[in-house]
Design a protein around this motif. Sequence first.
Motif, mmCIF file in Angstrom:
data_model
loop_
_atom_site.group_PDB
_atom_site.id
_atom_site.type_symbol
_atom_site.label_atom_id
_atom_site.label_comp_id
_atom_site.label_asym_id
_atom_site.label_seq_id
_atom_site.Cartn_x
_atom_site.Cartn_y
_atom_site.Cartn_z
ATOM 1 N N ARG A 1 67.859 44.039 -10.461
ATOM 2 C CA ARG A 1 68.123 45.232 -10.360
ATOM 3 C C ARG A 1 69.616 45.516 -9.718
ATOM 4 O O ARG A 1 70.342 46.232 -10.033
ATOM 5 C CB ARG A 1 67.276 45.988 -9.111
ATOM 6 N N THR B 1 70.612 51.812 -14.140
ATOM 7 C CA THR B 1 69.085 51.883 -13.409
ATOM 8 C C THR B 1 68.516 50.938 -14.405
ATOM 9 O O THR B 1 68.120 50.994 -15.456
ATOM 10 C CB THR B 1 68.523 53.262 -13.662
ATOM 11 N N LEU B 2 67.726 50.047 -13.486
ATOM 12 C CA LEU B 2 66.736 48.951 -13.958
ATOM 13 C C LEU B 2 65.477 49.689 -14.307
ATOM 14 O O LEU B 2 64.910 50.307 -13.095
ATOM 15 C CB LEU B 2 66.635 47.509 -13.055
ATOM 16 N N GLN C 1 57.947 47.740 -4.726
ATOM 17 C CA GLN C 1 58.476 48.897 -5.534
ATOM 18 C C GLN C 1 58.063 50.216 -5.083
ATOM 19 O O GLN C 1 58.669 51.028 -5.196
ATOM 20 C CB GLN C 1 58.117 48.525 -7.255
ATOM 21 N N VAL D 1 60.547 49.942 -10.447
ATOM 22 C CA VAL D 1 60.851 49.054 -11.735
ATOM 23 C C VAL D 1 59.572 48.709 -12.201
ATOM 24 O O VAL D 1 58.748 48.310 -11.213
ATOM 25 C CB VAL D 1 61.683 47.623 -11.219
#
Length: 437
Positions: A175, A181-182, A268, A280
Amino acid sequence: MAAGGGSGAGAPERPYEMVVFGASGFTGQFVVEEVARTVDGGELRGALRWAVAGRSREKLQAVLKRAAERLGKAALGAEVGVLLCDVGDAASLAAMARQTRLVLNCVGPYRFFGEPVVEACVENGASYVDISGEPQFLEGMYLKYNEKAAEKGVYVIGSCGFDSIPADMGVLYTRDKLKGTLTAVESFLKVKSGPEGSRVHDGTWKSAVYGLADQDNLRKLRKKIGYAPVPIVGAKLRRRGLVFYNQEFKEYSIPFMGSDVSVVKRSQRYLHTELQETPVQYGAYVNVGGLGSVIKLMFAGFLFLLLVKFSFGRKLLIKYPEFFSAGRFTKEGPTQKQMDGTSFTMTFFGEGYSEGQDPQNGKPNVKICTEVKGPEPGYVATPIVMVQAAVSVLEDAACLPKEGGVYSPGAAFSKTKLIDRLNKRGVEFSVISKPEI
């Protein structure tokens, strides 16, 4: 080093910064050696006072002697304390926790032996790390001790070993390396072994047997915790089959059965709810080789899943790990030669949206490939990772989440120097291919 965490003004200084509990166990002995090597390496900010803990003074002294020999020293010196305590004796665990800022818990399966240690640490103001790959234990500890740990200002951080720091920190590394933006990552683990093959100690096997037998309770536990669903941002990650041919690697892959997916999801969720970061999506796989390997694995897996449902079957699995795992899990664990010849690579394929693109609209338009690689996962990489996680708790304290609690590694360490520390110790994070739009 700062004074002992969790102790009020005027409280006596804790004699140790870290204690390795279960030091004479199969994994514990390697963790002891790695602590000694780290203390020797001179990278720490000050002298590190540490101790080993377990049931038998003779065994603990033998482990210290072995570590000294392996580091080419006459002895580890009187600066290493020896504490006698037993997981079945709460008073001894409390006494250990009161003497240190941090406990490295190497006594598993954690579902049977983990909670008394967590409880002793939380009650007595010591932080705690372990190498558990058991989601039920990790999430159960969150439910029971998160609030108390926050009150006491201590950090309880599970799965700080090969389960699951390479995966959890690997996703964060990916990331951070993507400009934009991942939104989704898949990881593929490959373990390479030398001519001697590779083995795993049967402690890991036991954890898997009990874990798979208890899936229903894990579901109930998650209901009780009442997790908020993590929103899906960007294109939804596709689910792959139980076995699939992987074009990138020209071999077959299967879903990774360990705790990585659940640990990454917890990180996350935390980073999204607490720090408003874009969550993610994550899928974890392991590369198993050609068709022959797949057939063998399917047969062993089928047998395992069949037996694990019955207590008689579980007894058989635990009594004959070598037979049921086709020689992969043994009561002796790997030889030194096998460990020397084994290494791992975890490759991450990430996708996302370039800067200025709205991840809620349209298809992902950037990709990135990163990797984490290192030595033999179970008893070389795991001690390195666990000890560096411990060093991060002590030395990067200002970068940890602002209050104590029960955390996954990514949640605890996302702002620390853990990845830099691991890179220096041979567990290396790198970018393989930069994003192309």
